[in-house]
Motif scaffolding. Sequence first.
Motif, PDB file in Angstrom:
ATOM      1  N   LEU A 138       0.706  -1.059   0.121  1.00 24.08           N
ATOM      2  CA  LEU A 138      -0.148   0.104   0.064  1.00 24.08           C
ATOM      3  C   LEU A 138       0.968   1.253   0.171  1.00 24.08           C
ATOM      4  N   PHE A 139       1.789   1.245   0.876  1.00 26.00           N
ATOM      5  CA  PHE A 139       2.583   2.630   0.886  1.00 26.00           C
ATOM      6  C   PHE A 139       3.467   2.733  -0.317  1.00 26.00           C
ATOM      7  N   ASN A 140       4.100   1.531  -0.809  1.00 23.95           N
ATOM      8  CA  ASN A 140       5.079   1.592  -2.097  1.00 23.95           C
ATOM      9  C   ASN A 140       3.941   2.117  -3.182  1.00 23.95           C
ATOM     10  N   LEU A 145       2.663   6.219  -7.182  1.00 24.60           N
ATOM     11  CA  LEU A 145       1.747   6.959  -7.851  1.00 24.60           C
ATOM     12  C   LEU A 145       1.734   8.570  -7.647  1.00 24.60           C
ATOM     13  N   GLY A 146       2.110   8.790  -6.607  1.00 24.31           N
ATOM     14  CA  GLY A 146       2.611  10.342  -6.365  1.00 24.31           C
ATOM     15  C   GLY A 146       3.539  10.948  -6.862  1.00 24.31           C
ATOM     16  N   LYS A 147       4.590  10.013  -7.423  1.00 17.51           N
ATOM     17  CA  LYS A 147       5.683  10.573  -7.958  1.00 17.51           C
ATOM     18  C   LYS A 147       5.306  10.688  -9.330  1.00 17.51           C
ATOM     19  N   VAL A 148       4.612   9.663  -9.975  1.00 19.19           N
ATOM     20  CA  VAL A 148       4.289   9.848 -11.336  1.00 19.19           C
ATOM     21  C   VAL A 148       3.146  11.014 -11.702  1.00 19.19           C
ATOM     22  N   GLN A 156      -0.929  16.892  -7.502  1.00 15.14           N
ATOM     23  CA  GLN A 156      -0.451  16.521  -6.214  1.00 15.14           C
ATOM     24  C   GLN A 156      -1.516  15.359  -5.620  1.00 15.14           C
ATOM     25  N   GLN A 157      -1.089  14.179  -5.170  1.00  9.54           N
ATOM     26  CA  GLN A 157      -1.887  12.928  -4.754  1.00  9.54           C
ATOM     27  C   GLN A 157      -2.566  13.603  -3.312  1.00  9.54           C
ATOM     28  N   THR A 180       4.517   6.850   4.344  1.00  2.00           N
ATOM     29  CA  THR A 180       4.509   7.439   2.958  1.00  2.00           C
ATOM     30  C   THR A 180       5.256   8.707   2.813  1.00  2.00           C
ATOM     31  N   ASP A 181       5.775   8.932   1.797  1.00  2.00           N
ATOM     32  CA  ASP A 181       6.419  10.277   1.207  1.00  2.00           C
ATOM     33  C   ASP A 181       5.842  11.642   1.238  1.00  2.00           C
ATOM     34  N   PRO A 182       6.074  12.363   2.492  1.00  2.00           N
ATOM     35  CA  PRO A 182       5.406  13.645   2.616  1.00  2.00           C
ATOM     36  C   PRO A 182       5.123  14.705   1.103  1.00  2.00           C
TER      37      PRO A 182
END
Length: 306
Positions: A138-140, A145-148, A156-157, A180-182
Amino acid sequence: MSEVENKLIIGTAPDSWGVWFPDDPKQTPWERFLDEVVESGYKWIELGPYGYLPTDTSRLADELKARDLKVSAGTVFTAFHRGVDQWDVAWEPARKVAELTAAVGGKHIVVIPAMWRDDVTGEAVENGELTVEQWDDLFNGHNRLGKVLSEEYGLQQQFHSHADSHVCVQPDIERFLQNTDPQLVTLCLDTGHAEYGGASSVDLIEKYPERIGYLHLKQIDPAVLKTVREQNMTWAAANLAGVMTEPPNGMPDLSKVIDAVEKLDKPIFGIVEQDMYPVADFGVPMPIAKRTCSYLLSCGSRTRLQ
């Protein structure tokens, strides 16, 4: 989002007109939705389920321009906890939403995780608890997704915790935020779904101010919620029972939520999203939308329509 400066911008969504699906006879027709949004006073909307509003970019842009409306976000659905192959399942529909959202000026994608109980039938489709490996997936998945979304579309996700999903109660929301990455994932804090899961919206805002990126503003009827918990009702059944109620009649106290958000001193959208499906009378949603708009504008000193 320089247009909105450091204030809370109130908008609305098709959900407040009873729209859950791209096409359904129990839903307000999209032209009527757009017209009534304007009549209700709003300037910003979400796109709702992909295919409800026109998906042709030029057509949608013309319809919005004719009504002086702007788009804050699109919405996608994911199930990354089910394994790495879920990327291929999620990405194609997400790509379409991202392209349309970016093309009409939206800056956010609201991402809703899969529910472990079907949102129509209430049938359990999987275990309600995640394993450690599933949490990691889930985290990964959301980090990827946020990066893409950011790199390819400038979006912004905004992760949306949801009733009957694996991220619903406050400890699970906090676990998600802590892993998850802020920069890649911020929270679409849905005040109604948070309350449904026993989470405190104000507490989350105060504990994770940098992770609050977007809001869905709605309230829960505490009497109905009590019944939901006593009978272990599904989200589908709870919604039909009227667990969502018109502000300011329910919980949480949205004046306190808005006060906490204004103290963040940053631009943020607060989208009214009162679950109304199914709508027996298409004349019902707009008066509620008008009253809700007036109420929310009265709650803060820096809360505006644009």
